[in-house]
Design a protein around this motif. Structure first.
Motif, mmCIF file in Angstrom:
data_model
loop_
_atom_site.group_PDB
_atom_site.id
_atom_site.type_symbol
_atom_site.label_atom_id
_atom_site.label_comp_id
_atom_site.label_asym_id
_atom_site.label_seq_id
_atom_site.Cartn_x
_atom_site.Cartn_y
_atom_site.Cartn_z
ATOM 1 N N ASN A 10 2.766 -1.298 3.230
ATOM 2 C CA ASN A 10 1.239 -0.929 2.962
ATOM 3 C C ASN A 10 0.583 -2.334 2.749
ATOM 4 O O ASN A 10 0.650 -2.927 1.718
ATOM 5 N N LYS A 75 -4.338 -4.346 10.467
ATOM 6 C CA LYS A 75 -5.490 -3.784 10.545
ATOM 7 C C LYS A 75 -5.606 -2.765 12.165
ATOM 8 O O LYS A 75 -6.226 -1.905 12.126
ATOM 9 N N GLN A 80 0.797 0.114 11.153
ATOM 10 C CA GLN A 80 0.596 0.878 10.396
ATOM 11 C C GLN A 80 1.379 1.204 9.539
ATOM 12 O O GLN A 80 2.311 1.166 8.099
ATOM 13 N N ASP A 81 3.331 0.547 10.102
ATOM 14 C CA ASP A 81 4.307 0.713 9.656
ATOM 15 C C ASP A 81 4.697 -0.505 9.986
ATOM 16 O O ASP A 81 6.435 -0.866 9.612
#
Length: 826
Positions: A10, A75, A80-81
């Protein structure tokens, strides 16, 4: 040298400074967010603060995979993973971003000899199918001063003149206008991209036309391409470069390169173009690593384990960063314009002294030119050596601790170089309109800020400057008999107690300073001082002294040192007696402050600063130091957050003390684990050989900084929050003090009047298979000092059996060494 490797999933707010010695600098995150700048008034990427670590675009690149947009910043909804594997050394960041579709490897650095930031991006197709790939670079080119973020942002975009050049975009605003006035602009801001694997098919210099009703993530103006030679005036500019779409086979890779530069010379742009190939990029990276390694091999460690050793070996870069960045230019350091304060100036020199940097003498001497004849000083360092400003934003204040630090640095310098002659060097004084410790003003002021007497520049010895600052401080006492806090002390947040506030904390420091000055004075039968200072030492009347020096018109006189010493000793005896009479609390700890109502700050609570300064200055006996160490360990120590809190929670906004207590508790100067003070405290514990608590406190900071959840890639921060997160990375005096603790206390390499004496206070856990090492500069040579602890003992349960210097057994009074020292403990 590879310092650290971190794996992330993250965007946690990690950032890292890239820089070179020529002043070019940037902030970069694993997501390639951040800004690039030459100085406060010349940014090529938009300046960011902490929030910008998450919501800005930075080095924006869109990679369309089968017509779906992905981003170098991660982005995208499908990113996101992603897993990020990040490695750092002193000058570069390398990020490997992976998911089931790709592996993107980005290497970023600023060359040691060029005003440009360079990037190599490798895209690898990880799938078993062909991918359609189209790359578009689209960083927003800012091209102006920080001031223009919220001051004429649109109007200054009307000054923009952008041109499409071969391989990129050139931005040259016609003017700049900000607080400096209207200035014709000569600076060229440029972005370049290149690839041998994919070819350019057009450019996007205009932000408005690029987004075209869409956004930076989803632009709708991709058909609005420009070609080489086209120009755009009066709009925000982007570094838009469009590469032709290609088909990438499974396990096939493409590479492309980017450059962000600021220059006054157009030929530099063409020179940069030659760097955007694999051979040139990697050759320059190797050269830059080599150049930086030569600069940063002055204090390396082999202690505890390999991971800790590598982590600690980055610390020596931090003091260099502060000299280059000042207190600005990073996301948390979003104030100031690159300058350093008075305290910073002398703290930073401690590292140069510890590494026997001979240039430190001239810097020390120049720094004394910032002292006023009333004992106060300018607080902001100017652009050139020996140049100063009254204060940032023309808000003039007196910090009561400012007078303390010059002597600390001078005494350290004398111990390392055995150069007492520096005390007799003569330098001028700073002169502006402020007198009476800045509480009054005068009309007759020199234009060049240099004090004159009878029309001639007045110069006093370094010793006179030191005596002046410290004598004014020890006579500047409040109703309870301790030194007045004035506008604050080391803790800038204690800024609302000017009338009745007192600092017991720095009363300790000044007592020790006067003891050092007495040691110096004992070397002379007589010294030269200006007359008002000689009288002040005798009568302690500050009001009369301030009146006399307001319109300075004096010459030096000769004073007998025995008489001076008698008066100085009398005053510090009075201060010390006052500490033992009033400052100890029932819980065994010391008071730290008196508030603006004339009351003790602590009523059953404990503040670290008073304890740290007492132990650092050795103004109390060991029995009391031992008691304090137990109380402080019980009341302020939290290993899970990095060690010692700055204070306990007062549970109120103390308007009679300072803004610090308006901060939430466990943040910044209100009770955070504040590295600088915590390390001065552990240094003080080592002074009394309370090595168990000292070692524990030192390594609590190190361990927390190394903890992935602290969000610190390398080095130690200013402080840790209630969540254990580090804030204000890299640019504090904390690194210098950690290096002092490691070198002078844990490894015990102490310099006393030019002689090395070894007094280690290591624990068994510091040794790797019975061995611990420090490689550092000693007497101008890079020396490896190796400690052998075959019996695996803790301090104080061992002693030195023998010392071998360059193969020859030696006493523990070492005055020369070429390459190695071996210390055998039993």
């Amino acid at each position: 040298m590879l310092y650290r490797r971190i794996q992330l999933k993250n965007n946690l707010g990690y950032y890292f400074p890239l820089f070179n010695q020529n002043g070019f600098k940037s902030t970069i995150t694993p997501n390639l967010i951040g800004d690039v700048k030459l100085d406060y008034h010349h940014y090529i990427l938009e300046p960011i603060s902490e929030i910008g670590l998450y919501d800005s675009y930075g080095r924006h690149v869109i990679i369309y995979i089968n017509d779906v947009p992905y981003y170098l910043s991660g982005k995208g909804i499908h990113q996101q993973d992603d897993i990020l594997d990040v490695t750092y050394n002193s000058i570069s960041q390398k990020v490997v971003r992976t998911n089931d579709k790709y592996q993107i490897t980005t290497t970023s650095f600023i060359p040691y000899n060029k005003q440009v930031e360079l990037h190599e991006i490798k895209y690898l197709n990880k799938t078993i199918e062909n991918q359609k790939i189209k790359v578009i670079t689209a960083p927003l080119l800012y091209g102006r001063s920080v001031d223009n973020l919220f001051d004429h942002r649109h109007v200054t975009s009307l000054l923009n003149r952008s041109e499409v050049i071969e391989g990129g975009i050139l931005l040259k605003p016609t003017l700049s206008f900000d607080e400096r006035g209207h200035i014709k602009n000569d600076y060229l801001y440029y972005f370049l991209a290149n690839s041998n694997d994919i070819s350019i098919d057009g450019y996007y210099p205009s932000y408005d036309e690029f987004i075209n009703g869409g956004s930076m993530l989803y632009p709708k103006g991709l058909n609005n391409k420009y070609q080489v030679g086209h120009k755009v005036s009066g709009y925000e500019t982007i570094g838009g470069v469009s590469f032709k779409e290609i088909t990438l086979k499974p396990n096939e890779e493409i590479k492309f390169y980017m450059a962000f530069g600021i220059t006054l010379k157009e030929e530099e742009i063409f020179n940069t173009k030659t760097l955007l190939t694999s051979d040139s990029f990697n050759k320059l990276l190797v050269e830059s690593n080599k150049a930086n390694n030569e600069l940063y091999q002055k204090m390396q460690f082999y202690i505890k384990d390999d991971e800790t050793s590598k982590f600690l070996s980055f610390l020596e870069v931090q003091p260099v960063l502060r000299r280059l960045f000042g207190n600005s230019y990073l996301p948390h350091h979003d104030y100031g314009k690159g300058g350093r304060g008075w305290r910073d100036l002398f703290q930073d020199l401690l590292f140069m002294i510890m590494t026997f940097d001979k240039s430190v003498k001239d810097q020390l001497i120049n720094n004394f030119k910032g002292i006023r004849i009333d004992g106060s000083n300018a607080t902001i360092i100017g652009d050139k050596p020996g140049k100063f400003k009254a204060d940032r934003n023309n808000i003039t204040r007196v910090w009561s601790d400012h007078s303390a630090w010059p002597l600390l640095s001078i005494d350290s310098y004398i111990n390392y170089f055995n150069d007492y002659e520096i005390l007799l060097e003569k330098v001028s004084y700073f002169d502006d309109q402020f007198t009476h410790y800045t509480r009054k003003t005068k009309l007759n002021v020199s234009n060049d800020n240099i004090l004159r007497s009878n029309g001639e520049i007045y110069k006093g010895t370094i010793l006179e400057h030191l005596i002046l600052q410290n004598v004014v401080s020890i006579y500047n006492t409040g109703e309870k008999g301790f030194i007045r806090i004035e506008d604050a002390d080391w803790n800038d947040g204690l800024d609302m107690a000017r009338d009745l506030g007192e600092t017991i904390s720095f009363t300790h420091f000044f007592i020790n300073n006067i003891k050092i000055l007495i040691k110096y004075l004992n070397r002379f039968e007589e010294v030269e001082l200006f007359e008002s200072l000689g009288i002040l030492i005798e009568d302690g009347n500050l009001s009369k002294f301030f009146d006399k020096v307001k319109n300075f018109n004096e010459v030096s006189k000769t004073y007998q040192t025995k008489e001076l010493i008698k008066h100085l000793q009398k005053q510090i005896d009075k201060l010390k007696n006052n500490i033992y009479k009033y400052a100890f609390m029932e819980n065994g700890a010391l008071q730290s402050y008196v508030d603006n109502d004339g009351n003790w700050l602590d009523n059953g609570t404990v503040s670290l600063t008073g304890q740290a300064m007492a132990l650092l200055s050795m103004t109390i006996v060991k029995e009391d130091a031992t008691t304090i160490s137990k109380v402080v360990k019980n009341r302020l120590f939290n290993e899970d957050l990095g060690g010692y809190h700055l204070n306990e929670n007062y549970n109120e906004v103390k308007m009679n003390m300072g803004r610090a207590y308006g901060f939430s508790y466990n943040h910044k100067e209100n009770g955070a684990v504040f590295s600088h003070m915590a390390l001065m405290y552990t240094y003080g514990l080592f002074n009394y050989e309370l090595s168990k608590n000292a070692h524990e406190g030192t390594f609590a900071i190190i361990n927390q900084a190394m903890n992935k959840d602290s969000l610190i890639p390398l080095g130690i921060p200013e402080y840790f929050t209630d969540k254990g997160h580090g804030k204000y990375f890299y640019l504090t005096g904390s690194a210098t003090w950690l290096l002092k603790v490691l070198k002078e206390q844990i490894f015990g390499l102490k310099m006393i009047d030019g002689t090395l004496v070894i007094k280690p206070q290591m624990m068994a856990s510091d040794f790797i298979l019975g061995v611990a090492k420090i490689k550092t500069i000693i007497f101008d040579n890079l020396v490896e000092v190796t400690f052998y602890n075959k019996n695996n003992k803790d301090h104080p349960h061992y002693e030195i059996d023998k010392i071998v210097v360059d193969g020859i057994e030696s006493s523990n009074q070492i005055t020369k060494v070429k390459a190695r020292i071996e210390v055998y403990l039993v």
